[in-house]
Design a protein around this motif. Sequence first.
Motif, short mmCIF file in Angstrom:
data_model
loop_
_atom_site.label_atom_id
_atom_site.label_comp_id
_atom_site.label_asym_id
_atom_site.label_seq_id
_atom_site.Cartn_x
_atom_site.Cartn_y
_atom_site.Cartn_z
N THR A 1 0.82 -1.21 0.00
CA THR A 1 0.00 0.00 0.00
C THR A 1 0.85 1.26 0.00
OG1 THR A 1 -0.17 -0.08 2.42
CG2 THR A 1 -1.92 -1.16 1.14
N ASN A 2 2.09 1.12 -0.38
CA ASN A 2 2.99 2.27 -0.39
C ASN A 2 3.82 2.31 -1.66
OD1 ASN A 2 2.69 3.51 2.43
ND2 ASN A 2 2.96 1.33 2.85
N ALA A 3 4.20 3.52 -2.05
CA ALA A 3 5.03 3.70 -3.23
C ALA A 3 6.49 3.39 -2.91
CB ALA A 3 4.90 5.13 -3.73
N MET A 4 7.26 3.08 -3.95
CA MET A 4 8.66 2.73 -3.77
C MET A 4 9.51 3.52 -4.76
SD MET A 4 8.72 0.45 -1.37
CE MET A 4 10.39 -0.18 -1.56
N GLY A 5 10.78 3.65 -4.42
CA GLY A 5 11.68 4.36 -5.31
C GLY A 5 13.10 3.85 -5.19
N TRP A 6 13.90 4.19 -6.21
CA TRP A 6 15.34 3.96 -6.19
C TRP A 6 16.03 5.32 -6.30
CZ3 TRP A 6 17.73 -0.58 -5.20
CH2 TRP A 6 16.99 -1.76 -5.35
N PHE A 7 17.02 5.50 -5.48
CA PHE A 7 17.86 6.69 -5.50
C PHE A 7 19.32 6.22 -5.57
CE2 PHE A 7 14.86 10.10 -4.28
CZ PHE A 7 13.75 9.32 -3.98
N ARG A 8 20.21 7.13 -5.91
CA ARG A 8 21.62 6.76 -5.94
C ARG A 8 22.48 7.93 -5.49
NH1 ARG A 8 22.47 6.35 -12.54
NH2 ARG A 8 22.40 8.62 -12.99
N GLN A 9 23.66 7.60 -5.02
CA GLN A 9 24.62 8.61 -4.59
C GLN A 9 26.01 8.24 -5.07
OE1 GLN A 9 24.69 9.45 -0.36
NE2 GLN A 9 25.48 11.51 -0.74
N ALA A 10 26.55 9.08 -5.92
CA ALA A 10 27.91 8.90 -6.42
C ALA A 10 28.89 9.59 -5.48
CB ALA A 10 28.02 9.46 -7.83
N PRO A 11 30.15 9.18 -5.48
CA PRO A 11 31.14 9.81 -4.60
C PRO A 11 31.22 11.31 -4.81
CG PRO A 11 32.04 7.82 -5.56
CD PRO A 11 30.72 8.06 -6.25
N GLY A 12 31.11 12.05 -3.72
CA GLY A 12 31.22 13.50 -3.79
C GLY A 12 29.99 14.21 -4.30
N LYS A 13 28.92 13.47 -4.52
CA LYS A 13 27.70 14.09 -5.05
C LYS A 13 26.53 13.86 -4.10
CE LYS A 13 28.88 13.83 -9.94
NZ LYS A 13 28.40 13.43 -11.30
N ASP A 14 25.49 14.65 -4.27
CA ASP A 14 24.28 14.47 -3.49
C ASP A 14 23.51 13.25 -3.97
OD1 ASP A 14 23.61 18.04 -3.36
OD2 ASP A 14 24.81 16.77 -2.02
N ARG A 15 22.71 12.71 -3.09
CA ARG A 15 21.84 11.61 -3.48
C ARG A 15 20.80 12.14 -4.48
NH1 ARG A 15 19.75 8.53 1.53
NH2 ARG A 15 18.82 10.58 1.95
N GLU A 16 20.51 11.33 -5.48
CA GLU A 16 19.57 11.77 -6.52
C GLU A 16 18.55 10.68 -6.83
OE1 GLU A 16 21.57 12.55 -10.22
OE2 GLU A 16 22.26 10.49 -10.45
N PHE A 17 17.41 11.15 -7.30
CA PHE A 17 16.32 10.27 -7.70
C PHE A 17 16.70 9.51 -8.96
CE2 PHE A 17 12.18 8.76 -8.62
CZ PHE A 17 11.88 9.05 -9.95
N VAL A 18 16.33 8.22 -9.01
CA VAL A 18 16.55 7.40 -10.20
C VAL A 18 15.22 6.97 -10.81
CG1 VAL A 18 17.53 5.26 -11.08
CG2 VAL A 18 18.76 6.56 -9.33
N ALA A 19 14.37 6.32 -10.00
CA ALA A 19 13.10 5.82 -10.51
C ALA A 19 12.13 5.63 -9.36
CB ALA A 19 13.30 4.50 -11.25
N GLY A 20 10.84 5.71 -9.66
CA GLY A 20 9.82 5.51 -8.64
C GLY A 20 8.62 4.79 -9.21
N ILE A 21 7.87 4.13 -8.35
CA ILE A 21 6.71 3.36 -8.79
C ILE A 21 5.61 3.45 -7.74
CG2 ILE A 21 7.58 1.19 -7.78
CD1 ILE A 21 6.43 -0.23 -10.30
N SER A 22 4.38 3.56 -8.20
CA SER A 22 3.24 3.65 -7.29
C SER A 22 2.96 2.30 -6.64
CB SER A 22 2.01 4.15 -8.05
OG SER A 22 1.68 3.23 -9.08
N TRP A 23 2.06 2.30 -5.66
CA TRP A 23 1.83 1.08 -4.89
C TRP A 23 1.31 -0.06 -5.76
CZ3 TRP A 23 -2.95 -1.19 -4.57
CH2 TRP A 23 -4.05 -0.39 -4.90
N GLY A 24 0.52 0.23 -6.76
CA GLY A 24 -0.03 -0.81 -7.62
C GLY A 24 0.81 -1.07 -8.86
N GLY A 25 1.84 -0.24 -9.06
CA GLY A 25 2.69 -0.40 -10.22
C GLY A 25 2.18 0.30 -11.47
N GLY A 26 1.04 0.97 -11.36
CA GLY A 26 0.46 1.59 -12.54
C GLY A 26 1.11 2.89 -12.97
N SER A 27 1.83 3.51 -12.06
CA SER A 27 2.52 4.77 -12.38
C SER A 27 4.00 4.64 -12.07
CB SER A 27 1.93 5.92 -11.55
OG SER A 27 0.60 6.17 -11.91
N THR A 28 4.81 5.12 -12.99
CA THR A 28 6.25 5.11 -12.79
C THR A 28 6.82 6.47 -13.20
OG1 THR A 28 6.65 4.19 -14.99
CG2 THR A 28 6.51 2.62 -13.16
#
Length: 123
Positions: free
Chosen positions: A30-57
């Motif tokens: 019942t919750n959305a999920m996401g992937w983020f990443r952080q490269a050396p010396g950089k801020d964490r950044e958004f990569v991808a996200g998906i809604s709880w049912g998978g219908g929205s990305t």
Amino acid sequence: VQLQASGGGLVQAGGSLRLSCAASGRAFSTNAMGWFRQAPGKDREFVAGISWGGGSTSYANSVKGRFTISRDNAKKSVYLQMNSLKPEDTAVYFCALKYGYGVPTTDNVIDYWGKGTQVTVSS
């Protein structure tokens, strides 16, 4: 909620990896999920996200067309298929959970973070 990411590793440019994130707890489906990443010396950044049912990305422009996020609520897991990897994709990748439906695209809306998994792309 606990999130455990896996699947990182060392790959040559142009190669592929599939990251997995397994969740514990009753609230996964019942919750959305996401992937983020952080490269050396950089801020964490958004990569991808998906809604709880998978219908929205949603995807960062830098990975659009190369990465695919998916989820399997029965297995309480979210995945990130990464194709055509580039050296600039090298980073620690984190899976994240956001309460509610809306796809997370910024880290300030995340409620739970998993431990990261290292992805290294060699040129």
